[in-house]
Design a protein around this motif. Sequence first.
Motif, mmCIF file in Angstrom:
data_model
loop_
_atom_site.group_PDB
_atom_site.id
_atom_site.type_symbol
_atom_site.label_atom_id
_atom_site.label_comp_id
_atom_site.label_asym_id
_atom_site.label_seq_id
_atom_site.Cartn_x
_atom_site.Cartn_y
_atom_site.Cartn_z
ATOM 1 N N SER A 163 31.001 80.206 16.012
ATOM 2 C CA SER A 163 32.312 79.992 15.310
ATOM 3 C C SER A 163 32.052 79.760 13.889
ATOM 4 O O SER A 163 31.008 78.930 13.583
ATOM 5 C CB SER A 163 33.298 79.262 15.961
ATOM 6 O OG SER A 163 32.742 77.747 16.014
ATOM 7 N N LEU A 164 33.099 79.963 12.920
ATOM 8 C CA LEU A 164 32.921 79.441 11.601
ATOM 9 C C LEU A 164 32.865 77.819 11.685
ATOM 10 O O LEU A 164 32.036 77.238 10.915
ATOM 11 C CB LEU A 164 33.965 79.973 10.933
ATOM 12 C CG LEU A 164 33.947 79.262 9.278
ATOM 13 C CD1 LEU A 164 32.810 80.158 8.537
ATOM 14 C CD2 LEU A 164 35.158 79.768 8.500
ATOM 15 N N GLU A 165 33.449 77.221 12.371
ATOM 16 C CA GLU A 165 33.619 75.697 12.405
ATOM 17 C C GLU A 165 32.476 75.328 13.033
ATOM 18 O O GLU A 165 31.908 74.199 12.240
ATOM 19 C CB GLU A 165 34.763 75.228 13.089
ATOM 20 C CG GLU A 165 34.933 73.582 13.419
ATOM 21 C CD GLU A 165 36.267 73.225 13.747
ATOM 22 O OE1 GLU A 165 36.282 72.326 14.484
ATOM 23 O OE2 GLU A 165 37.437 73.887 13.498
ATOM 24 N N ARG A 166 31.811 75.930 13.902
ATOM 25 C CA ARG A 166 30.598 75.278 14.184
ATOM 26 C C ARG A 166 29.379 75.274 13.313
ATOM 27 O O ARG A 166 28.650 74.367 13.266
ATOM 28 C CB ARG A 166 30.260 75.931 15.675
ATOM 29 C CG ARG A 166 28.867 75.738 16.300
ATOM 30 C CD ARG A 166 28.435 76.585 17.432
ATOM 31 N NE ARG A 166 27.025 76.665 17.799
ATOM 32 C CZ ARG A 166 26.639 77.428 18.752
ATOM 33 N NH1 ARG A 166 27.154 78.454 19.258
ATOM 34 N NH2 ARG A 166 25.186 77.341 18.856
ATOM 35 N N ARG A 167 29.366 76.468 12.698
ATOM 36 C CA ARG A 167 28.524 76.881 11.559
ATOM 37 C C ARG A 167 28.559 75.771 10.349
ATOM 38 O O ARG A 167 27.571 75.080 9.792
ATOM 39 C CB ARG A 167 28.361 78.326 11.310
ATOM 40 C CG ARG A 167 27.386 78.539 10.249
ATOM 41 C CD ARG A 167 27.370 79.870 10.080
ATOM 42 N NE ARG A 167 26.212 80.432 8.832
ATOM 43 C CZ ARG A 167 25.978 81.575 8.486
ATOM 44 N NH1 ARG A 167 26.480 82.699 9.350
ATOM 45 N NH2 ARG A 167 25.322 81.740 7.395
ATOM 46 N N GLU A 184 31.881 85.326 13.282
ATOM 47 C CA GLU A 184 32.695 84.614 14.208
ATOM 48 C C GLU A 184 33.558 85.748 14.932
ATOM 49 O O GLU A 184 33.846 85.697 15.983
ATOM 50 C CB GLU A 184 33.545 83.869 13.199
ATOM 51 C CG GLU A 184 34.561 83.144 14.345
ATOM 52 C CD GLU A 184 35.418 82.052 13.429
ATOM 53 O OE1 GLU A 184 35.535 80.827 13.917
ATOM 54 O OE2 GLU A 184 35.932 82.633 12.313
ATOM 55 N N GLU A 185 33.777 86.932 14.248
ATOM 56 C CA GLU A 185 34.771 87.690 14.765
ATOM 57 C C GLU A 185 34.011 88.702 15.597
ATOM 58 O O GLU A 185 34.403 89.778 16.429
ATOM 59 C CB GLU A 185 35.313 88.352 13.585
ATOM 60 C CG GLU A 185 36.604 87.768 12.867
ATOM 61 C CD GLU A 185 37.132 88.640 11.823
ATOM 62 O OE1 GLU A 185 37.010 90.075 11.750
ATOM 63 O OE2 GLU A 185 37.623 88.310 10.780
#
Length: 496
Positions: free
Chosen positions: A365-369, A359-360
């Motif tokens: 993004s973490l939320e998407r994953r 994500e960084e």
Amino acid sequence: MPFVRSPLSRARRLRSAAAVAATAALVAAAPPAPAPLGIGDPLFPHLGNPGYDVLAYAIDVAYPGVNTKPLSAVTRIDALATDDLERINLDFARGEVSAVTVDGRPAAYTSRGEDLVVTPAEPVGAGEPVRITVTHTSDPTGPAATGGWVRTGDGLAMANQADAAHRVFPSNDHPADKAYFTFRITAPSGFTAVANGLPAGRVRHGSTTTWTYRTRHPMATELAQISVGRSAVVRREGPHGLPLRDVVPAADRERLEPWLRRTPGHLEWMERQVGRYPFETYGVLVADAATGFELETQTLSLFERSLFTEPAYPEWYVDSVMVHELAHQWFGDSVSPRTWSDLWLNEGHASWYEALYAEEHAGPSLERRMKAAYAASDGWRAAGGPPAAPEPPSPGHKISLFRPVVYDGSALVLYALRREIGTEAFRRLERLWVARHRDGNATTADFVALAGRTAGRDLTGFLRGWLYGTKTPPMPGHPDWRSDPVRTAGNAPKRG
């Protein structure tokens, strides 16, 4: 430091005399026939052996110069008996045994299943140290699907996860029994030999060279690594002066350098997340082999060459997979599972930090994953069990244990926990976890208890459904997320 065997104790000599006087009684109470044993792991019931605690291994192997012939080997095991032992079971398969001694005296031995059953000249009492020495071969030509030796384009490497170390050397092959290791590898002088830990000497004997390595921290057998090949060893310095060494095919040295030089930055990033790196060295071992996975062997992670040479892989993806195996040095290597059902603690955490790093660094993004993982989670649970109670692997394909539910399905548990207790409490929990259990073993119950203490409230009820439920619980803060019980996400990710 490795355990050193003391001379035969006076108590042992006295008991030997008593045994002679009681010969008739011993004959009448003869032990049962040799049989394979285990410590009762829910997923690998015949893995590991009861009655002793291994303190140190010393493994000597001689590579013949080609990877299609057996290696000659001697494995010395220093252990402490925890029970009275008339027999000592070791896990060992895929090699021929030519001699066994116990405390320097010849011992009888036989094979039962995947156990080497050793009968010492006299029983070993609870609380006594014991040294077992096995002279054997180690065969690299077995089926690749069962693990152990991996034949590479120029030699050999090891991939012992989950239950394959005993296909290379005799051992108590379960992560609950960690020990110190010394490796001595003899190979033709045109080859380079490496192993876990730090180098402790190199001696040339005519046309061969013997390389010695020692670990400074205890290690599970599944994390052992020996590699022999026509390799280049690239050295540099990491955070706090940590010695780094990468081992790559010599012909690829320059081509792989742009990837190798990223490791110091990966280490700095991980240390910001969870604290100081837990071992004496780190590095990347690149193997010219088609394994289908990467693997977190302790202090020297194994990677397929194709991960770095396949142009279809985005830069963020390769970086994040490197971070996944690095994260395992904390989660899985330093803090090892007590049973294989605790595997989610290894793979869930490594996948979590992989996702955060991606994500960084231009990845999704973490939320998407995590939303995608949530959508597939019910299907993963139906196919392989919940994260902390996975179904056993299929016979002959033990790597099938490494399913999506123990990767992103388990990272999803951590995502839910962070949303439940808050980011700061979660970060404290992660640091406390690796600090309190460093160099040891821990269970799912340990993690749940520490999470509750860190959050200041009992989280048993909250985590029970996430860890053991057949259905995925509602995601805190995301009441709109849905999981499709028939949805699957294919095979397990390409990482260890």
